[in-house]
Design a protein around this motif. Sequence first.
Motif, PDB file in Angstrom:
ATOM      1  N   VAL A 109     -35.782 -10.415   7.497  1.00  0.00           N
ATOM      2  CA  VAL A 109     -36.835 -10.129   8.810  1.00  0.00           C
ATOM      3  C   VAL A 109     -35.957 -10.117  10.010  1.00  0.00           C
ATOM      4  CG1 VAL A 109     -38.886 -10.728   9.809  1.00  0.00           C
ATOM      5  CG2 VAL A 109     -38.624 -11.052   7.221  1.00  0.00           C
ATOM      6  N   ARG A 110     -35.949  -9.199  10.990  1.00  0.00           N
ATOM      7  CA  ARG A 110     -35.323  -9.057  12.063  1.00  0.00           C
ATOM      8  C   ARG A 110     -36.287  -8.671  13.139  1.00  0.00           C
ATOM      9  NH1 ARG A 110     -29.770  -7.394  11.290  1.00  0.00           N
ATOM     10  NH2 ARG A 110     -29.624  -7.442  13.398  1.00  0.00           N
ATOM     11  N   PRO A 111     -36.099  -9.474  14.322  1.00  0.00           N
ATOM     12  CA  PRO A 111     -36.929  -8.964  15.501  1.00  0.00           C
ATOM     13  C   PRO A 111     -36.281  -7.832  16.142  1.00  0.00           C
ATOM     14  CG  PRO A 111     -36.551 -11.448  15.647  1.00  0.00           C
ATOM     15  CD  PRO A 111     -35.707 -10.621  14.600  1.00  0.00           C
ATOM     16  N   VAL A 112     -37.476  -6.791  16.709  1.00  0.00           N
ATOM     17  CA  VAL A 112     -37.022  -5.677  17.268  1.00  0.00           C
ATOM     18  C   VAL A 112     -36.800  -5.872  18.845  1.00  0.00           C
ATOM     19  CG1 VAL A 112     -37.505  -3.220  17.821  1.00  0.00           C
ATOM     20  CG2 VAL A 112     -37.920  -4.396  15.620  1.00  0.00           C
ATOM     21  N   PHE A 113     -35.627  -5.792  19.325  1.00  0.00           N
ATOM     22  CA  PHE A 113     -35.609  -5.599  20.793  1.00  0.00           C
ATOM     23  C   PHE A 113     -36.729  -5.039  21.650  1.00  0.00           C
ATOM     24  CE2 PHE A 113     -31.081  -6.593  20.376  1.00  0.00           C
ATOM     25  CZ  PHE A 113     -31.072  -7.693  21.243  1.00  0.00           C
ATOM     26  N   GLU A 114     -37.408  -5.469  22.726  1.00  0.00           N
ATOM     27  CA  GLU A 114     -38.417  -4.733  23.338  1.00  0.00           C
ATOM     28  C   GLU A 114     -37.903  -4.760  24.940  1.00  0.00           C
ATOM     29  OE1 GLU A 114     -41.245  -3.865  22.046  1.00  0.00           O
ATOM     30  OE2 GLU A 114     -41.304  -5.126  20.339  1.00  0.00           O
ATOM     31  N   MET A 115     -38.290  -3.826  25.476  1.00  0.00           N
ATOM     32  CA  MET A 115     -37.583  -3.362  26.678  1.00  0.00           C
ATOM     33  C   MET A 115     -37.304  -4.724  27.575  1.00  0.00           C
ATOM     34  SD  MET A 115     -39.142   0.156  28.095  1.00  0.00           S
ATOM     35  CE  MET A 115     -40.890   0.133  27.632  1.00  0.00           C
ATOM     36  N   ASP A 116     -38.405  -5.739  27.799  1.00  0.00           N
ATOM     37  CA  ASP A 116     -38.156  -6.812  28.465  1.00  0.00           C
ATOM     38  C   ASP A 116     -37.053  -7.613  28.262  1.00  0.00           C
ATOM     39  OD1 ASP A 116     -40.395  -5.946  30.328  1.00  0.00           O
ATOM     40  OD2 ASP A 116     -41.888  -7.432  29.119  1.00  0.00           O
ATOM     41  N   ASP A 117     -36.654  -7.505  26.844  1.00  0.00           N
ATOM     42  CA  ASP A 117     -35.275  -8.356  26.601  1.00  0.00           C
ATOM     43  C   ASP A 117     -34.230  -7.879  27.168  1.00  0.00           C
ATOM     44  OD1 ASP A 117     -37.027  -9.638  24.523  1.00  0.00           O
ATOM     45  OD2 ASP A 117     -36.760  -8.092  23.332  1.00  0.00           O
ATOM     46  N   PHE A 118     -34.230  -6.787  27.810  1.00  0.00           N
ATOM     47  CA  PHE A 118     -33.065  -6.288  28.408  1.00  0.00           C
ATOM     48  C   PHE A 118     -32.752  -6.485  29.837  1.00  0.00           C
ATOM     49  CE2 PHE A 118     -33.546  -3.473  24.783  1.00  0.00           C
ATOM     50  CZ  PHE A 118     -32.293  -3.508  24.313  1.00  0.00           C
ATOM     51  N   GLY A 119     -33.662  -7.298  30.332  1.00  0.00           N
ATOM     52  CA  GLY A 119     -33.665  -7.972  31.636  1.00  0.00           C
ATOM     53  C   GLY A 119     -33.534  -6.987  32.571  1.00  0.00           C
ATOM     54  N   ASP A 120     -32.652  -7.041  33.942  1.00  0.00           N
ATOM     55  CA  ASP A 120     -32.368  -6.023  34.736  1.00  0.00           C
ATOM     56  C   ASP A 120     -31.767  -4.849  34.458  1.00  0.00           C
ATOM     57  OD1 ASP A 120     -33.745  -7.846  36.392  1.00  0.00           O
ATOM     58  OD2 ASP A 120     -32.076  -8.933  37.415  1.00  0.00           O
ATOM     59  N   ALA A 121     -30.942  -5.026  33.278  1.00  0.00           N
ATOM     60  CA  ALA A 121     -30.368  -3.595  32.868  1.00  0.00           C
ATOM     61  C   ALA A 121     -31.169  -2.561  32.574  1.00  0.00           C
ATOM     62  CB  ALA A 121     -29.357  -3.948  31.552  1.00  0.00           C
TER      63      ALA A 121
END
Length: 142
Positions: A109-121
């Motif tokens: 089981v692996r969490p999927v990146f959400e847009m907020d995970d990328f911060g200012d980038a």
Amino acid sequence: MRVMVLVKASKSSEAGEMPSTELLTAMGAFNERLVEAGVMLAGEGLKPSSEGARVLFSGKDRVVTDGPFAETKELVAGFWMWKVASMEEAIDWVKQCPNPMIEDSEIEVRPVFEMDDFGDAMTEELREQEDVIRAKTDAMGA
């Protein structure tokens, strides 16, 4: 949160052995429960790696290697995409899953990146682009 649930391949899945009617029935019932609970977003089984390929990226070069691939324990035989409140909830669902293989098996089981995970980038322009892409894929039924 979204999680990718990866069903690891086994010797039998890599050999192309098909699941029994009993296993298909049990997995169908489990998938129905996931859908009814609003958890399952997508899910599919994958054919053996002998029918696949890998593409190695090295700078500007691309090298294609046809399957099968040797390390069965590193291969994926199927997946689900789930929407859950937490990793704990996802793990609880996995524990309820019928054994997906003829022999012992493993599910990751692996969490999927959400847009907020990328911060200012993740600029506003990139967020808008992502929204357009998701709207198009949603319209395609992906």
